[in-house]
Design an enzyme around this catalytic site. Structure first.
Site, short mmCIF file in Angstrom:
data_model
loop_
_atom_site.label_atom_id
_atom_site.label_comp_id
_atom_site.label_asym_id
_atom_site.label_seq_id
_atom_site.Cartn_x
_atom_site.Cartn_y
_atom_site.Cartn_z
N ASP A 19 52.88 30.88 6.51
CA ASP A 19 51.69 30.03 6.30
C ASP A 19 51.19 29.57 7.66
O ASP A 19 51.96 29.49 8.63
CB ASP A 19 52.08 28.82 5.45
CG ASP A 19 50.90 27.95 5.06
OD1 ASP A 19 50.35 28.16 3.96
OD2 ASP A 19 50.52 27.06 5.86
N HIS A 54 50.47 26.66 8.56
CA HIS A 54 51.03 25.35 8.91
C HIS A 54 52.55 25.39 8.98
O HIS A 54 53.19 26.14 8.25
CB HIS A 54 50.58 24.31 7.88
CG HIS A 54 49.10 24.21 7.75
ND1 HIS A 54 48.40 24.87 6.75
CD2 HIS A 54 48.18 23.56 8.51
CE1 HIS A 54 47.10 24.62 6.89
NE2 HIS A 54 46.93 23.83 7.95
N ASP A 106 46.15 31.01 4.89
CA ASP A 106 45.29 30.16 5.71
C ASP A 106 45.35 30.57 7.18
O ASP A 106 44.76 29.92 8.04
CB ASP A 106 45.61 28.67 5.53
CG ASP A 106 47.09 28.39 5.43
OD1 ASP A 106 47.90 29.29 5.73
OD2 ASP A 106 47.45 27.24 5.07
N HIS A 134 55.80 21.89 2.62
CA HIS A 134 55.72 20.59 3.31
C HIS A 134 56.59 19.52 2.67
O HIS A 134 56.84 18.47 3.27
CB HIS A 134 54.27 20.09 3.37
CG HIS A 134 53.37 20.96 4.19
ND1 HIS A 134 53.63 21.25 5.52
CD2 HIS A 134 52.23 21.63 3.87
CE1 HIS A 134 52.68 22.06 5.98
NE2 HIS A 134 51.81 22.31 5.00
C1 OKP Z 1 49.04 22.90 3.18
B1 OKP Z 1 49.56 24.31 3.37
C2 OKP Z 1 42.08 16.98 4.45
C3 OKP Z 1 43.17 17.48 5.37
C4 OKP Z 1 44.18 18.35 4.64
C5 OKP Z 1 46.53 18.95 4.59
C6 OKP Z 1 46.79 20.37 4.97
C7 OKP Z 1 47.85 20.93 4.08
C8 OKP Z 1 48.12 22.40 4.26
N1 OKP Z 1 42.48 15.90 3.63
N2 OKP Z 1 45.44 18.35 5.33
O1 OKP Z 1 50.48 24.50 4.40
O2 OKP Z 1 48.58 25.35 3.34
ZN ZN Z 2 49.05 26.04 5.17
#
Ligand code: OKP
Ligand code: ZN
Length: 409
Positions: A242, A244, A331, A197
């Site tokens: 991933d 996301h 995830d 990210h």
């Molecule tokens: C990171 B990766 C709660 C919401 C969390 C961030 C997600 C990050 C994902 N504060 N939001 O791509 O696994």
């Molecule tokens: Zn992620």
């Protein structure tokens, strides 16, 4: 498989906001502990422990790589902001730096707003971040550089395994189970914090330094040294698995004609503003078509996922990269608190891994040489299942599941 780990990656521990509560971040040191304890139960894997040392030759090279790929003001911020906030009495030593105000689109603002960081360190926390899930704690920097260093070492090792006779890479550990020229040269870098990210000037989504960017830069520098007369730039592919969308990696290479970025991710999920299939690379430039986003609805089944993966792998095969980076997140697991597709077991991850390996085999045949691969750990937040999911992926990658089945027949 050769697996790289640095104990310093466990030093980073911060908080995040869930609803109106402050909780320990889902992205916790326990993730690495869970993976390590699963791996240690399997003799098939070789874990090499690295202790990042900023004063060693490779440490200096890493810091140099960071400042040539990431915004220098941003890097300085990551390294020093926590101590500054403590000294200014803004937080206690055990607390984390969290942003207040982000740069926002506005009609009157300067076009090059990013060249004008706010004067005070309190405001700069927002300038150098795009969300509030990326706190900076006392030891965050130490973990961040250790994580990036694992990505760089992963590239060095994968190249060394791919060409074990080259003198300049005699660092290869002869006892490594992967150190044979016939096997597929792959290294797993247990990066933490993750990287996909971060866009090289802003932290976000638990990411501070883009580890894929560091890996690409390391590969290019090595190629320059070992193949100075090569007239063509190395071709690099990044497969982001991933849950996301890796907005930071996409951004970093969007105008780069030599890097193909492919991502399969949850549609309309975090980070919300990127990841659509229309983002294919800037039109009318050499990098047009070098970005492939394959968004899928959350909870999509494994079959749906594999259909998308086949599209991704067709593109990868045609591109025939000199280096493959896999941004690997777990995830996609159906129980993950931050995401989820229909992955329900380590074997499901193994299926995906063996499809990627099949593709690499075809690229190998086409090119007449193997493609070094570096797997970079991204997300995955179900601690109880993370270890077995990682092992399942590695089994599939190394073809062990099929062997087991043959034996059973
Ligand atoms: C990171 B990766 C709660 C919401 C969390 C961030 C997600 C990050 C994902 N504060 N939001 O791509 O696994
Ligand atoms: Zn992620």
């Amino acid at each position: 498989m050769l697996i790289l780990h640095d104990p310093a990656t466990l030093k980073h521990a911060t908080i995040e906001i869930l609803g109106s509560k402050v909780i320990p971040a889902h992205e916790s040191p326990d993730r690495i502990s869970a993976i390590l304890s699963a791996i240690h139960q399997k003799p098939t894997h070789h874990v090499r422990t690295i202790n990042f040392d900023p004063f060693s030759d490779s440490g200096i090279t890493l810091l140099n790589t960071l400042s040539s790929t990431h915004d220098p003001g941003y890097v300085e911020h990551l390294q020093h902001v926590h101590a500054k906030w403590v000294a200014e009495g803004l937080i206690k030593p055990d607390d984390s730096v969290l942003p207040e105000c982000f740069p926002f689109p506005n009609l009157s603002g300067k076009k090059s707003w990013w060249e004008h960081p706010p004067k005070d360190s309190f405001a700069r926390a927002g300038f150098y971040a795009f969300d509030m899930s990326t706190g900076i704690a006392a030891e965050t920097w130490e973990a961040v550089v250790a994580s990036a260093n694992l990505a760089a070492e992963g590239v060095r090792e994968a190249i060394a395994i791919a060409s074990p006779n080259r003198e300049d890479h005699s660092v290869t550990n002869e006892t490594s189970p992967s150190a044979t020229p016939t096997s597929h040269p792959t290294v797993l870098a247990l990066c933490r914090p993750p990287g996909h990210h971060c866009d090289t000037r802003r932290a976000g989504g638990y990411c501070y330094i883009n580890n894929a960017v560091v890996a690409v830069e390391t590969f290019r520098r090595l190629q320059q040294v070992t193949k100075p007369h090569h007239d063509t730039a190395p071709r690099i592919a990044i497969l982001d698995l991933d849950f996301h969308h890796g907005n930071g990696t996409q951004e970093a290479f969007y105008s780069d004609p030599h890097v193909l970025y492919i991502s399969i991710h949850g549609q309309d999920e975090y980070p919300y503003y990127t990841g659509s299939a229309e983002e294919t690379g800037p039109e009318g430039t050499p990098s047009a078509g070098m970005n492939l986003n394959l968004p899928l609805p959350s909870r999509s089944s494994l079959d749906t996922y594999i259909s998308a993966l086949e599209i991704a792998l067709q593109r990868l095969e045609v591109f025939a990269p000199d280096l493959l980076l896999v941004s690997l997140g777990f995830d996609t697991f159906h129980l993950d608190p931050l995401g989820g597709f229909g992955f329900e077991s380590g074997e499901d991850y193994g299926r995906v891994a063996s499809l990627v390996r099949g593709c690499l085999g075809r690229v190998h045949e086409k090119k007449g040489r193997s493609v070094p691969s570096v797997i970079l750990l991204e997300g995955g937040y179900v601690l109880e299942r993370l270890g077995e999911n990682v092992l399942g992926f590695l089994d599939g990658w190394e073809g062990r599941k099929q062997l087991a089945q043959q034996k059973g027949q």
